[in-house]
Design a protein around this motif. Structure first.
Motif, PDB file in Angstrom:
ATOM      1  N   ASP A  57     -11.589  -8.002   2.889  1.00 38.00           N
ATOM      2  CA  ASP A  57     -11.110  -6.727   2.359  1.00 38.00           C
ATOM      3  C   ASP A  57     -11.096  -6.780   0.833  1.00 38.00           C
ATOM      4  O   ASP A  57     -10.328  -7.530   0.229  1.00 38.00           O
ATOM      5  N   GLN A  58     -11.943  -5.969   0.215  1.00 38.88           N
ATOM      6  CA  GLN A  58     -12.057  -5.966  -1.242  1.00 38.88           C
ATOM      7  C   GLN A  58     -10.780  -5.472  -1.914  1.00 38.88           C
ATOM      8  O   GLN A  58     -10.387  -5.990  -2.965  1.00 38.88           O
ATOM      9  N   ALA A  59     -10.105  -4.493  -1.331  1.00 32.42           N
ATOM     10  CA  ALA A  59      -8.858  -3.988  -1.912  1.00 32.42           C
ATOM     11  C   ALA A  59      -7.795  -5.083  -1.918  1.00 32.42           C
ATOM     12  O   ALA A  59      -7.040  -5.224  -2.885  1.00 32.42           O
ATOM     13  N   SER A  71       0.875  -1.171   0.000  1.00 36.53           N
ATOM     14  CA  SER A  71       0.000   0.000   0.000  1.00 36.53           C
ATOM     15  C   SER A  71       0.914   1.224   0.000  1.00 36.53           C
ATOM     16  O   SER A  71       2.055   1.154   0.459  1.00 36.53           O
TER      17      SER A  71
END
Length: 122
Positions: free
Chosen positions: A101-103, A15
């Motif tokens: 968590d979609q990300a 990230s």
């Protein structure tokens, strides 16, 4: 030369914060050994061991992300309606289970897409 000596092929997902600093979120590993019977890609998160694995065949767009307890947390499929209209494998039908968590899931899909030579460039 280092890749040939490693027993794993590895890819990492990061990230980025607003200043551009990278933070490792997960890594994908695939056995690089011809002696391993199950060459499943395993997903390791930064704080734990092997948390997930890819079950099925990503190049065929028919796979799942499975947690360490064997629960399917996300599914990737080909969009059959669109497949008939155009000759593109770049469109996916993704179902992410509640609480996942979609990300994270789409980060894994982007790396899988890159690994198998599709349209994503990392």
């Amino acid at each position: 030369m280092v890749e040939a000596l490693s027993i794993y092929k590895k890819w990492k997902g990061y990230s980025l914060d607003y200043e551009g600093s990278r933070k490792l979120i997960f890594s994908l590993r695939e056995s690089n050994s011809c002696f391993v019977k199950n060459n499943a890609i395993r997903i390791f998160t930064r704080n734990r061991g092997c948390d997930f694995k890819i079950s099925g065949c990503f190049p065929d767009k028919c796979c799942s992300i499975v947690d360490s307890k064997g629960n399917e947390v996300a599914q990737v499929r080909m969009m059959k309606e669109v497949e008939k209209l155009i000759e593109s494998k770049d469109l996916y039908h993704v179902v992410v289970n509640p609480g996942m968590d979609q990300a994270f899931v789409f980060g894994v899909i982007a790396i899988l897409d890159y690994i198998y030579g599709e349209s994503t460039h990392c």
